[in-house]
Scaffold this active site. Structure first.
Site, PDB file in Angstrom:
ATOM      1  N   GLU A  34       1.049  -1.225   0.078  1.00  0.00           N
ATOM      2  CA  GLU A  34       0.056   0.040  -0.139  1.00  0.00           C
ATOM      3  C   GLU A  34       0.834   1.297  -0.002  1.00  0.00           C
ATOM      4  OE1 GLU A  34      -3.397   1.140  -0.170  1.00  0.00           O
ATOM      5  OE2 GLU A  34      -2.336   3.067  -0.228  1.00  0.00           O
ATOM      6  N   THR A  38      -1.622   4.774   5.633  1.00  0.00           N
ATOM      7  CA  THR A  38      -2.753   3.684   6.222  1.00  0.00           C
ATOM      8  C   THR A  38      -3.169   2.695   5.414  1.00  0.00           C
ATOM      9  OG1 THR A  38      -4.283   5.216   6.168  1.00  0.00           O
ATOM     10  CG2 THR A  38      -2.961   5.125   8.270  1.00  0.00           C
ATOM     11  N   GLY A  41      -7.585   1.993   1.894  1.00  0.00           N
ATOM     12  CA  GLY A  41      -7.976   2.763   0.796  1.00  0.00           C
ATOM     13  C   GLY A  41      -8.710   3.960   0.951  1.00  0.00           C
ATOM     14  N   THR A  42      -9.571   4.037  -0.325  1.00  0.00           N
ATOM     15  CA  THR A  42     -10.515   5.221  -0.616  1.00  0.00           C
ATOM     16  C   THR A  42     -11.413   5.118   0.665  1.00  0.00           C
ATOM     17  OG1 THR A  42     -10.316   5.207  -2.662  1.00  0.00           O
ATOM     18  CG2 THR A  42     -11.935   6.311  -2.071  1.00  0.00           C
ATOM     19  N   VAL A 185     -24.306   9.642  -5.996  1.00  0.00           N
ATOM     20  CA  VAL A 185     -24.373   9.535  -4.625  1.00  0.00           C
ATOM     21  C   VAL A 185     -23.338  10.458  -3.855  1.00  0.00           C
ATOM     22  CG1 VAL A 185     -24.176   7.227  -3.026  1.00  0.00           C
ATOM     23  CG2 VAL A 185     -24.201   7.043  -5.472  1.00  0.00           C
ATOM     24  N   HIS A 446     -42.924  -6.729  15.760  1.00  0.00           N
ATOM     25  CA  HIS A 446     -43.919  -5.832  15.731  1.00  0.00           C
ATOM     26  C   HIS A 446     -43.591  -4.895  16.936  1.00  0.00           C
ATOM     27  CE1 HIS A 446     -47.300  -3.188  15.024  1.00  0.00           C
ATOM     28  NE2 HIS A 446     -47.635  -3.316  16.256  1.00  0.00           N
TER      29      HIS A 446
HETATM   30  P1  FAD Z   1      -9.601   1.462  -3.115  1.00  0.00           P
HETATM   31  O1  FAD Z   1     -10.332   1.696  -1.732  1.00  0.00           O
HETATM   32  O2  FAD Z   1      -9.584   2.943  -3.877  1.00  0.00           O
HETATM   33  O3  FAD Z   1      -8.070   1.083  -2.581  1.00  0.00           O
HETATM   34  C1  FAD Z   1      -7.043   0.986  -3.386  1.00  0.00           C
HETATM   35  C2  FAD Z   1      -5.839   1.558  -2.642  1.00  0.00           C
HETATM   36  O4  FAD Z   1      -4.496   0.922  -3.522  1.00  0.00           O
HETATM   37  C3  FAD Z   1      -5.592   2.953  -2.421  1.00  0.00           C
HETATM   38  O5  FAD Z   1      -5.113   2.744  -0.944  1.00  0.00           O
HETATM   39  C4  FAD Z   1      -4.309   3.152  -3.019  1.00  0.00           C
HETATM   40  O6  FAD Z   1      -3.430   4.229  -2.133  1.00  0.00           O
HETATM   41  C5  FAD Z   1      -3.767   1.948  -3.283  1.00  0.00           C
HETATM   42  N1  FAD Z   1      -2.796   1.774  -4.250  1.00  0.00           N
HETATM   43  C6  FAD Z   1      -3.127   2.279  -5.644  1.00  0.00           C
HETATM   44  N2  FAD Z   1      -1.920   2.012  -6.513  1.00  0.00           N
HETATM   45  C7  FAD Z   1      -0.935   1.584  -5.882  1.00  0.00           C
HETATM   46  C8  FAD Z   1       0.474   1.098  -6.157  1.00  0.00           C
HETATM   47  N3  FAD Z   1       0.895   1.255  -7.321  1.00  0.00           N
HETATM   48  N4  FAD Z   1       0.921   0.645  -5.077  1.00  0.00           N
HETATM   49  C9  FAD Z   1       0.398   0.467  -3.968  1.00  0.00           C
HETATM   50  N5  FAD Z   1      -0.567   0.913  -3.719  1.00  0.00           N
HETATM   51  C10 FAD Z   1      -1.364   1.427  -4.672  1.00  0.00           C
HETATM   52  N6  FAD Z   1     -18.488   2.506  -1.350  1.00  0.00           N
HETATM   53  C11 FAD Z   1     -19.671   1.806  -0.368  1.00  0.00           C
HETATM   54  O7  FAD Z   1     -19.774   0.707  -0.652  1.00  0.00           O
HETATM   55  N7  FAD Z   1     -20.254   2.498   0.521  1.00  0.00           N
HETATM   56  C12 FAD Z   1     -19.959   3.769   0.813  1.00  0.00           C
HETATM   57  O8  FAD Z   1     -20.840   4.250   1.471  1.00  0.00           O
HETATM   58  C13 FAD Z   1     -19.089   4.548   0.076  1.00  0.00           C
HETATM   59  N8  FAD Z   1     -18.875   5.730   0.217  1.00  0.00           N
HETATM   60  C14 FAD Z   1     -17.897   6.579  -0.413  1.00  0.00           C
HETATM   61  C15 FAD Z   1     -17.698   7.873  -0.287  1.00  0.00           C
HETATM   62  C16 FAD Z   1     -16.842   8.401  -0.880  1.00  0.00           C
HETATM   63  C17 FAD Z   1     -16.811   9.836  -0.657  1.00  0.00           C
HETATM   64  C18 FAD Z   1     -16.150   7.909  -2.004  1.00  0.00           C
HETATM   65  C19 FAD Z   1     -14.940   8.492  -2.755  1.00  0.00           C
HETATM   66  C20 FAD Z   1     -16.436   6.405  -2.150  1.00  0.00           C
HETATM   67  C21 FAD Z   1     -17.281   5.908  -1.461  1.00  0.00           C
HETATM   68  N9  FAD Z   1     -17.321   4.281  -1.749  1.00  0.00           N
HETATM   69  C22 FAD Z   1     -18.337   3.682  -1.144  1.00  0.00           C
HETATM   70  C23 FAD Z   1     -16.741   3.615  -2.689  1.00  0.00           C
HETATM   71  C24 FAD Z   1     -15.625   2.812  -2.123  1.00  0.00           C
HETATM   72  O9  FAD Z   1     -14.597   3.675  -1.303  1.00  0.00           O
HETATM   73  C25 FAD Z   1     -14.953   1.998  -3.193  1.00  0.00           C
HETATM   74  O10 FAD Z   1     -15.731   1.258  -3.943  1.00  0.00           O
HETATM   75  C26 FAD Z   1     -13.797   1.130  -2.514  1.00  0.00           C
HETATM   76  O11 FAD Z   1     -12.949   1.855  -1.938  1.00  0.00           O
HETATM   77  C27 FAD Z   1     -12.904   0.367  -3.770  1.00  0.00           C
HETATM   78  O12 FAD Z   1     -11.998  -0.463  -2.991  1.00  0.00           O
HETATM   79  P2  FAD Z   1     -10.852  -0.716  -3.711  1.00  0.00           P
HETATM   80  O13 FAD Z   1     -10.085  -1.895  -2.770  1.00  0.00           O
HETATM   81  O14 FAD Z   1     -11.056  -1.536  -5.210  1.00  0.00           O
HETATM   82  O15 FAD Z   1     -10.018   0.367  -3.887  1.00  0.00           O
HETATM   83  P1  NAD Z   2     -22.054   8.899  -9.538  1.00  0.00           P
HETATM   84  O1  NAD Z   2     -21.661   8.044 -10.750  1.00  0.00           O
HETATM   85  O2  NAD Z   2     -22.774   8.276  -8.656  1.00  0.00           O
HETATM   86  O3  NAD Z   2     -22.856  10.233  -9.970  1.00  0.00           O
HETATM   87  C1  NAD Z   2     -22.296  11.098 -11.064  1.00  0.00           C
HETATM   88  C2  NAD Z   2     -23.322  11.968 -11.183  1.00  0.00           C
HETATM   89  O4  NAD Z   2     -22.541  13.281 -12.020  1.00  0.00           O
HETATM   90  C3  NAD Z   2     -24.524  11.387 -12.296  1.00  0.00           C
HETATM   91  O5  NAD Z   2     -25.613  11.519 -12.077  1.00  0.00           O
HETATM   92  C4  NAD Z   2     -24.065  11.961 -13.681  1.00  0.00           C
HETATM   93  O6  NAD Z   2     -25.345  12.018 -14.759  1.00  0.00           O
HETATM   94  C5  NAD Z   2     -23.609  13.255 -13.379  1.00  0.00           C
HETATM   95  N1  NAD Z   2     -22.694  13.845 -14.288  1.00  0.00           N
HETATM   96  C6  NAD Z   2     -21.640  13.286 -15.045  1.00  0.00           C
HETATM   97  N2  NAD Z   2     -20.927  14.313 -15.899  1.00  0.00           N
HETATM   98  C7  NAD Z   2     -21.557  15.296 -15.361  1.00  0.00           C
HETATM   99  C8  NAD Z   2     -21.333  16.806 -16.095  1.00  0.00           C
HETATM  100  N3  NAD Z   2     -20.295  16.942 -16.762  1.00  0.00           N
HETATM  101  N4  NAD Z   2     -22.110  17.753 -15.300  1.00  0.00           N
HETATM  102  C9  NAD Z   2     -23.132  17.396 -14.501  1.00  0.00           C
HETATM  103  N5  NAD Z   2     -23.395  16.346 -14.088  1.00  0.00           N
HETATM  104  C10 NAD Z   2     -22.429  15.188 -14.639  1.00  0.00           C
HETATM  105  O7  NAD Z   2     -20.647   9.272  -9.037  1.00  0.00           O
HETATM  106  P2  NAD Z   2     -20.209  10.134  -7.919  1.00  0.00           P
HETATM  107  O8  NAD Z   2     -21.402  10.501  -7.013  1.00  0.00           O
HETATM  108  O9  NAD Z   2     -18.946  10.885  -8.083  1.00  0.00           O
HETATM  109  O10 NAD Z   2     -19.553   8.810  -6.980  1.00  0.00           O
HETATM  110  C11 NAD Z   2     -18.253   7.960  -7.325  1.00  0.00           C
HETATM  111  C12 NAD Z   2     -18.536   6.622  -6.932  1.00  0.00           C
HETATM  112  O11 NAD Z   2     -18.463   6.569  -5.554  1.00  0.00           O
HETATM  113  C13 NAD Z   2     -19.891   6.106  -7.346  1.00  0.00           C
HETATM  114  O12 NAD Z   2     -19.680   4.966  -8.214  1.00  0.00           O
HETATM  115  C14 NAD Z   2     -20.428   5.514  -6.050  1.00  0.00           C
HETATM  116  O13 NAD Z   2     -20.774   4.147  -6.430  1.00  0.00           O
HETATM  117  C15 NAD Z   2     -19.381   5.433  -5.070  1.00  0.00           C
HETATM  118  N6  NAD Z   2     -19.673   6.193  -3.708  1.00  0.00           N
HETATM  119  C16 NAD Z   2     -20.869   5.314  -3.076  1.00  0.00           C
HETATM  120  C17 NAD Z   2     -21.431   5.680  -2.175  1.00  0.00           C
HETATM  121  C18 NAD Z   2     -22.413   4.722  -1.470  1.00  0.00           C
HETATM  122  O14 NAD Z   2     -22.411   3.481  -1.569  1.00  0.00           O
HETATM  123  N7  NAD Z   2     -23.278   5.253  -0.477  1.00  0.00           N
HETATM  124  C19 NAD Z   2     -21.243   6.845  -1.536  1.00  0.00           C
HETATM  125  C20 NAD Z   2     -20.405   7.543  -2.287  1.00  0.00           C
HETATM  126  C21 NAD Z   2     -19.651   7.232  -3.561  1.00  0.00           C
END
Ligand code: FAD
Ligand code: NAD
Length: 467
Positions: A34, A38, A41-42, A185, A446
């Site tokens: 990683e 920490t 990830g994201t 979202v 209920h």
């Molecule tokens: P990531 O979590 O992105 O992890 C990838 C990791 O790889 C990172 O830590 C990065 O630093 C590391 N990495 C990249 N390249 C390298 C390299 N070359 N060498 C070493 N390390 C590297 N999903 C949900 O299901 N529920 C939610 O409520 C939700 N809320 C979200 C809110 C926000 C604001 C955002 C942005 C996303 C949210 N998501 C949510 C989406 C979710 O975070 C991602 O789908 C998920 O983290 C993906 O997991 P991953 O392991 O594929 O990638």
């Molecule tokens: P999203 O795909 O949910 O929404 C993006 C929105 O932006 C869409 O409605 C799309 O039509 C619009 N859009 C695209 N291009 C545009 C433009 N040029 N101008 C105006 N509108 C435009 O993406 P997000 O909200 O950025 O979230 C990213 C990812 O993170 C999603 O795939 C989601 O699954 C994940 N995420 C999940 C959760 C959760 O599970 N609760 C929370 C946050 C993020």
């Protein structure tokens, strides 16, 4: 002779860390690289967890300042301590990332801090923070490098005034106004956080609706509710640029189908138009790993076309969700260990953590119609659910879609209180390929909110008991 790993995972997010822990449990020799400080990830650092922490705290703030009055709870002197709210969020994130480091130790996963790249067949190169390189020998490599924010041409993110979700999770003061670009979202969740704390939130969305991907009926009702909460939606509009003036930002937009340009002014702009796979610097091409036109790594049961190289999570196709990445990481580790591995892509729930919450699993009505599948439908409003009434939280409804011939549940869609937890019952039922009658004939306690799911399932056969 260097040690030979069974697998080396590049990326310590939900795909990578869950896969690593499962591999450790199965007795494989595993390392997880990683590049961040920490693990998690994201999801843990700048995604799911910090956003849910702020959603919870801001909802409590709004409840105390408004909704609790309806329940006879009077408050005076209510004040926001944003620094404390942010500190509480950070404390949660810190605790959880340390928890993964602990699980790595417990399951004998080697945690390597550095940036990984594929250096040749069975070789992964790691570069540490000081630039020192080392090579790991491995039978299998799993790419779990996740995703990054999709940029919007002409709108430069500085994470202070023009922010992505990462900046929006760490603002140091409540902006007076915010324009959110994208009604997906992130836009609705983080827009809700700041609106509840006092920001005037406008949302510009390219499509004529909010939340593409969610069931149309739910999205329509949700848009009405969010509008009443104070969201100012500009649907069917495309942003053409954001100009940084001294004290404000000036956003220009025009109708997606053509027409006159309009402007909006705000203190902060949040860009959230989706995320794109992150695979930079991995040496994919040299390794013979193919990506599609959008940059997603192509896989078949988590295997790429290159021998011994696998990929999971956001860097591959499918919903960008933590639990989808987790399922894939675990299945991939099990496949590498020679076990039968399976992910049921038809039963991956989606949740939007707004208030009311929105949750679904399976197919939408629109998807069933376009696939020509005949279905029956049952629905039940929370306004008729006794627990929701007792809680004064009656917005939303539950909808069950079942096959017209077999009664198998094809989709469940919910908007309302606590539906993020209720959707698990629907997912479990679908995993067992239950009929709607199975839920309708299951005794539910209920008074509970989950009775609304049972009543909606009863509605498929027309015997809902509604006033
Ligand atoms: P990531 O979590 O992105 O992890 C990838 C990791 O790889 C990172 O830590 C990065 O630093 C590391 N990495 C990249 N390249 C390298 C390299 N070359 N060498 C070493 N390390 C590297 N999903 C949900 O299901 N529920 C939610 O409520 C939700 N809320 C979200 C809110 C926000 C604001 C955002 C942005 C996303 C949210 N998501 C949510 C989406 C979710 O975070 C991602 O789908 C998920 O983290 C993906 O997991 P991953 O392991 O594929 O990638
Ligand atoms: P999203 O795909 O949910 O929404 C993006 C929105 O932006 C869409 O409605 C799309 O039509 C619009 N859009 C695209 N291009 C545009 C433009 N040029 N101008 C105006 N509108 C435009 O993406 P997000 O909200 O950025 O979230 C990213 C990812 O993170 C999603 O795939 C989601 O699954 C994940 N995420 C999940 C959760 C959760 O599970 N609760 C929370 C946050 C993020």
């Amino acid at each position: 002779m260097a040690e030979l790993y069974d697998l080396v995972i590049i990326g310590g997010g939900p795909g990578g860390y869950n896969g690593a822990i499962r591999a450790g449990q199965l007795g494989l020799k595993v390392a997880c690289i990683e590049k961040g400080k920490t693990l998690g990830g994201t999801c843990l650092n700048v995604g799911c967890i910090p956003s849910k922490a702020l959603l919870h705290a801001s909802e409590a703030f709004e409840d105390v300042s408004g909704h609790y009055g309806d329940l006879g709870i009077k408050t005076t002197g209510l004040a926001l301590d944003l620094d404390k709210m942010m500190a509480a969020k950070t404390e949660t994130v810190d605790g959880l990332t340390k928890g993964i480091a602990f699980l790595f130790k417990k399951n004998k996963v080697e945690h390597i801090t550095g940036t990984g790249c594929i250096a040749g067949t069975g070789q992964v190169e790691v570069t540490d923070a000081k630039g020192k390189k080392s090579i790991l020998q491995t039978k299998n490599t799993v790419i779990a490098t996740g995703s990054e924010v999709t940029p919007l041409p002409g709108v430069e993110i500085d994470e202070k005034r023009i922010v992505s979700s990462t900046g929006a999770l760490s603002l140091t003061k409540v902006p007076k106004s915010m324009v959110v670009i994208g009604a997906g979202v992130i836009g609705l969740e983080l827009g809700s956080v700041w609106r509840r704390l006092g920001t005037k939130v406008s949302v510009v969305e390219y499509l004529p609706r909010i939340l593409p991907g969610a069931d149309g009926e739910i999205a329509k009702q949700a848009a009405r509710i969010f509008k009443r909460q104070g969201f100012d939606f500009h649907l069917g509009m495309k942003v053409t640029g954001v100009e940084k003036l001294k004290s404000k930002l000036k956003l220009t937009m025009e109708p997606a189908n053509g027409g006159e340009a309009q402007t909006l002014e705000a203190e902060t702009v949040l860009v959230c138009i989706g995320r794109r796979p992150f695979t930079q610097g991995l040496g994919l091409e040299e390794a013979g790993v193919k990506t599609d036109a959008r940059g997603f790594i192509e896989t078949d049961h988590w295997k790429t076309g290159a021998p011994g190289i696998w990929a999971v999570g956001d860097c591959t196709r499918g919903p960008m969700l933590a639990h989808k990445a987790e399922e894939e990481g675990v299945a991939c580790a099990e496949a590498i260990a020679g076990k039968a591995a399976h992910v049921n892509y038809g039963v991956i729930p989606g949740v939007v953590y707004t208030a009311p919450e929105i949750a679904w699993v399976g197919r939408t009505e629109e998807e069933l119609k376009s696939a020509g599948i005949a279905y029956k439908k049952g629905a039940f409003p929370f306004s008729a659910n006794s627990r929701a009434r007792a809680n004064h939280a009656t917005q939303g409804f539950v909808k069950v879609l079942a096959d017209a011939t077999t009664d198998e549940i094809l989709g469940v869609h919910m908007m309302g209180p606590n539906v993020s937890e209720m959707i698990g019952e629907a997912a479990l039922a679908m995993e067992f390929r239950a009929a709607s009658e199975d839920i309708a004939r299951t005794c539910h306690a209920h008074p509970t909110l989950s009775e609304a799911l049972r009543q909606a399932a009863m509605g498929v056969e027309g015997w809902t008991m509604q006033m």
